[in-house]
Motif scaffolding. Structure first.
Motif, short mmCIF file in Angstrom:
data_model
loop_
_atom_site.label_atom_id
_atom_site.label_comp_id
_atom_site.label_asym_id
_atom_site.label_seq_id
_atom_site.Cartn_x
_atom_site.Cartn_y
_atom_site.Cartn_z
N PHE A 1 0.84 -1.19 0.00
CA PHE A 1 0.00 0.00 0.00
C PHE A 1 0.87 1.25 0.00
CE2 PHE A 1 -2.87 -2.97 2.53
CZ PHE A 1 -3.57 -3.38 1.39
N VAL A 2 0.45 2.25 -0.75
CA VAL A 2 1.23 3.49 -0.81
C VAL A 2 0.93 4.38 0.40
CG1 VAL A 2 1.40 3.47 -3.31
CG2 VAL A 2 -0.54 4.65 -2.22
N ALA A 3 -0.18 4.12 1.08
CA ALA A 3 -0.52 4.91 2.27
C ALA A 3 -1.56 4.16 3.10
CB ALA A 3 -1.06 6.28 1.90
N GLU A 4 -1.45 4.29 4.41
CA GLU A 4 -2.48 3.82 5.34
C GLU A 4 -2.96 5.05 6.10
OE1 GLU A 4 -0.84 0.75 7.76
OE2 GLU A 4 -0.71 -0.70 6.12
N ILE A 5 -4.15 5.49 5.80
CA ILE A 5 -4.67 6.77 6.30
C ILE A 5 -5.55 6.52 7.50
CG2 ILE A 5 -6.04 8.81 5.69
CD1 ILE A 5 -5.24 7.98 2.69
N ARG A 6 -5.08 6.96 8.66
CA ARG A 6 -5.76 6.69 9.93
C ARG A 6 -6.68 7.85 10.31
NH1 ARG A 6 -4.84 8.75 14.79
NH2 ARG A 6 -5.47 7.60 16.68
N LEU A 7 -7.87 7.50 10.84
CA LEU A 7 -8.82 8.49 11.33
C LEU A 7 -9.06 8.27 12.82
CD1 LEU A 7 -11.00 10.71 10.33
CD2 LEU A 7 -12.64 8.82 10.63
#
Length: 377
Positions: free
Chosen positions: A196-202
């Motif tokens: 994955f190029v990014a793991e975007i956390r919320l």
């Protein structure tokens, strides 16, 4: 850390010498219950699960029930809070005296109530969670119906790799569901050799969807796998669509296509969702035809719903198990009947249980939403 806690809870719940449970069964009634999410972002979708189950139960009761017993189903709202799920389940077992916990919701909630399931020697049938932690460790009191999140993650990531998509990001809220789906996606990413190029956390307590959308735009992802459900799913997509980023969006089966279309309208077109039940458009499948006929009989204006249909399928399988068990119903007799049944098929959807596995179905398909909110397989 969370997985270790769940594994410890599950270990506590295995192997009981208690006698078969007969509470919740009378001469003319079988009482079922569940702690479910009826409020908050996931509430509307979970309510649909219950409506689908009750549609089937009402039809069965109208025909005299199962071996002369009416099915009574009670649901209590836990607001997606594991502590409240425990309180609700204790009430259902100790005060309402239900025979079985049917179609409860949530991964953390399922882990939290397993000690009560073991303590009361009751059954947990069709929990709405696909977490591998409950499938990799066999529990004779738990019967899964839906395919696992691992099956869904593998199908999504494999599809992306086959299509030649190389820039894939994951968006997830830092909660039980988000972290569970992320873990399954990481395994699938490693298997498919598609990092994955990014793991975007919320942060679910202070959600900043605009910031998450900016991270998505910066990642230049061709596709984003949205590892959540409910309003969080659509709120994130709305913010991304307000940027210059134009990735394709993928989601898990816990996402309600009806809610997505309601919230996004025509902008929902092109969203791809994993599905663990057959398409409502395929009326040649017996269980689909049965569901649609009952919906129409209840009200000509009623709209079929994929989430409602999932609840219907869970209820249909349970009723089949109760019928096969016979009049002499108990925890032990139900387990034996289901394990001895071999394949139980409702057309393309089938399950199989054994003394070594209660994992149920592995049916997963990908469907794309059209501008009218319909899923096309």
């Amino acid at each position: 850390m969370m997985v270790r806690v769940w594994m410890a809870l599950i270990a506590v719940c295995l192997c009981s010498t208690a006698l078969a449970r007969n509470e919740g069964i009378t001469a003319d009634e079988i009482r079922l219950g569940a702690s479910v999410v009826l409020s908050g972002p996931l509430g509307p979708q979970t309510a649909q699960y219950g409506e689908g189950s009750r549609l089937l139960f009402d039809a069965v009761n109208a025909q005299g029930g199962v071996h002369g017993r009416m099915i009574r189903y009670t649901t209590l709202d836990d607001g997606f809070d594991p502590a409240r799920a425990v309180e609700n389940t204790r009430r259902l077992l100790e005060t309402d005296k239900v025979f079985m916990i049917f179609h409860s919701t949530g991964t953390a909630q399922t882990a939290a109530i397993l000690p009560l399931v073991k303590e009361h020697r009751t059954l947990l049938f069709g929990p709405v969670t696909g977490a591998s932690v409950f499938r990799d460790t066999f529990n004779p009191l738990v019967f899964h119906v839906r395919a696992g999140y691992a099956n869904e993650a593998a199908r999504i990531v494999s599809q992306l790799r086959q299509q030649g998509v190389s820039r894939v990001a994951v968006f997830y809220p830092d909660d039980g569901l988000g972290k569970t789906l992320l873990a399954e996606l990481r395994k699938a990413s490693e298997t498919e050799k598609l990092p994955f190029v990014a793991e975007i956390r919320l942060d679910p307590k202070q959600p900043d969807f605009a910031a998450a959308a900016q991270q998505t735009e910066k990642a230049q992802a061709q596709a984003v796998i949205v590892a959540t459900a409910g309003a969080t799913f659509t709120d994130y997509i709305k913010q991304v669509q307000a940027t210059s980023a134009r990735p394709s969006f993928y989601g898990f089966s816990v996402v309600s296509s009806d809610a997505v279309h309601r919230d996004l309208g025509p902008k929902a077109r092109g969203i791809i969702l994993a599905q663990i039940i057959p398409s409502l458009r395929n009326t040649t499948i017996p269980v689909v035809a049965e569901y649609l006929a009952l919906v129409k009989a209840r009200s000509p204006q009623a709209q079929p719903s994929a989430s409602q249909f999932e609840g219907f399928v869970h209820a249909r399988l349970l009723v089949e198990g109760l019928r096969r068990t016979g009049r002499n119903l108990s925890t032990e007799s139900f387990i034996k009947a289901m394990e001895d049944a071999g394949e139980i098929s409702f057309g393309r959807f089938s399950v199989r249980y054994s003394p070594r596995s209660h994992n149920g179905s592995n049916y997963v398909e990908l469907a794309i939403m059209d501008a009218d909110g319909n899923l096309r397989y």
